[in-house]
Design a protein around this motif. Structure first.
Motif, short mmCIF file in Angstrom:
data_model
loop_
_atom_site.label_atom_id
_atom_site.label_comp_id
_atom_site.label_asym_id
_atom_site.label_seq_id
_atom_site.Cartn_x
_atom_site.Cartn_y
_atom_site.Cartn_z
N THR A 155 -29.01 47.08 -1.87
CA THR A 155 -27.62 47.51 -1.71
C THR A 155 -27.53 49.03 -1.72
O THR A 155 -28.49 49.73 -2.09
N TYR A 156 -26.37 49.54 -1.29
CA TYR A 156 -26.10 50.99 -1.26
C TYR A 156 -27.18 51.76 -0.50
O TYR A 156 -27.63 52.82 -0.94
N VAL A 157 -27.56 51.23 0.64
CA VAL A 157 -28.57 51.88 1.48
C VAL A 157 -27.90 53.01 2.27
O VAL A 157 -26.94 52.77 3.01
N SER A 158 -28.40 54.21 2.10
CA SER A 158 -27.83 55.37 2.79
C SER A 158 -28.67 55.83 3.97
O SER A 158 -28.23 56.67 4.76
N SER A 159 -29.88 55.27 4.09
CA SER A 159 -30.74 55.65 5.22
C SER A 159 -31.80 54.57 5.44
O SER A 159 -32.37 54.05 4.47
N ILE A 160 -32.03 54.24 6.71
CA ILE A 160 -33.14 53.36 7.07
C ILE A 160 -34.28 54.26 7.51
O ILE A 160 -34.22 54.91 8.55
N ILE B 49 -29.88 44.05 3.79
CA ILE B 49 -29.48 45.33 3.23
C ILE B 49 -28.00 45.56 3.49
O ILE B 49 -27.48 45.18 4.54
N SER B 50 -27.32 46.11 2.50
CA SER B 50 -25.93 46.53 2.69
C SER B 50 -25.90 48.05 2.70
O SER B 50 -26.49 48.69 1.82
N VAL B 51 -25.24 48.63 3.68
CA VAL B 51 -25.31 50.07 3.91
C VAL B 51 -24.01 50.75 3.51
O VAL B 51 -22.92 50.15 3.54
#
Length: 265
Positions: free
Chosen positions: A142-147, A176-178
């Motif tokens: 969760t809270y993914v800010s960059s792939i 993933i949740s972005v």
């Protein structure tokens, strides 16, 4: 690689209203849009598609009018659009919604990567994405800010946490949740809108998902809104005018004095 994006249609207003009897949202008479935070998930999928040989399926659960949301996703570049719609889904909380989405993913998958927005602007829970991943038994970030990187067997992402950032390596399949910091969503092109206008939108009901009635809608929702209240603001106001104005000014000075810091240097 097969990518699935979870979308939700939300009211295009800050004045969200709830039915006081059922505790469910009133959607009639309110304009709707794709949940803005889900657009970042869709944009992330589109960028991955542009960088490799990937296909994108978008899925949403809601009333028939939610077809507008998935159709817009096609205009932006999604390959396939699916709407889970059935009267038996009505009133579903996050758990029952995730249950239906997970059942769809199992039925149509396996998907290598599932993308979701951080949360929906109407409910503000951020639960549906992680719950869907948990029900599928796959890793969740969760809270993914960059792939950072996507390979054949895994994905590397950067997560935002309270005291900084973390780098996670997850095997595929995963969800993933972005956050909104992951990208800036594009606008659909004129060509995309023309393509989406006649694009087939698949509608799937509970008969196809074969879910037990106890798992769907209000019946399958372990959480309920049991009471709705409207906050009331009240302030004690004192008015000073005319011959009483000087007294009002003195009163203000007296009340502010404890908060004033006097520098004698």
């Amino acid at each position: 690689m097969k990518i699935l994006v979870l979308l939700k249609q939300v009211p295009d207003t800050d004045e969200v209203k709830l039915n006081p009897e059922t505790g469910t949202m009133i959607r009639e008479g309110v304009g709707t849009v794709i949940n803005p935070l889900d657009l970042h998930a869709l944009e992330a999928a589109l960028r991955l598609k542009e960088a490799g040989d990937h296909s994108i399926t978008v899925v949403s659960m809601g009333p028939p009018v939610a077809e507008e949301a998935v159709r817009e996703a096609v205009a932006m570049g999604a390959d396939r659009a699916v709407l889970l719609t059935d009267r038996r889904f009505a009133g579903a909380d996050t758990w029952a919604t995730a249950m239906a989405l997970a059942r769809f993913a199992e039925r149509e998958g396996p998907f290598d990567l599932i993308l979701a927005g951080e949360k929906a602007t109407d409910g503000e829970t951020g639960q549906v994405g992680p719950e869907t991943g948990a029900m599928l038994g796959i890793p969740v970030a969760t809270y993914v800010s960059s792939i950072v990187d996507l390979g054949d067997n895994g994905i590397t992402v950067e997560r935002e946490v309270e005291d900084g950032k973390e780098i996670w390596n997850l095997p595929l399949p995963s969800l993933i949740s972005v956050t909104k910091d992951v990208n800036e969503p594009r606008l659909p092109t004129l060509g995309g809108k023309k393509l989406a206008k006649d694009a087939p939108i698949e509608r799937i009901g509970n008969d196809s998902l074969a879910m037990d009635p106890s798992e769907t809608g209000l019946t399958g929702s372990p959480t309920r809104v049991v009471r709705i209240g409207t906050p009331k603001l009240s302030r004690k106001v004192e008015m000073y005018e005319g011959s009483n104005l000087k007294h009002g000014i003195d009163e203000i000075k007296k009340r502010l004095l404890p908060y004033l810091v006097v520098n004698h240097e």
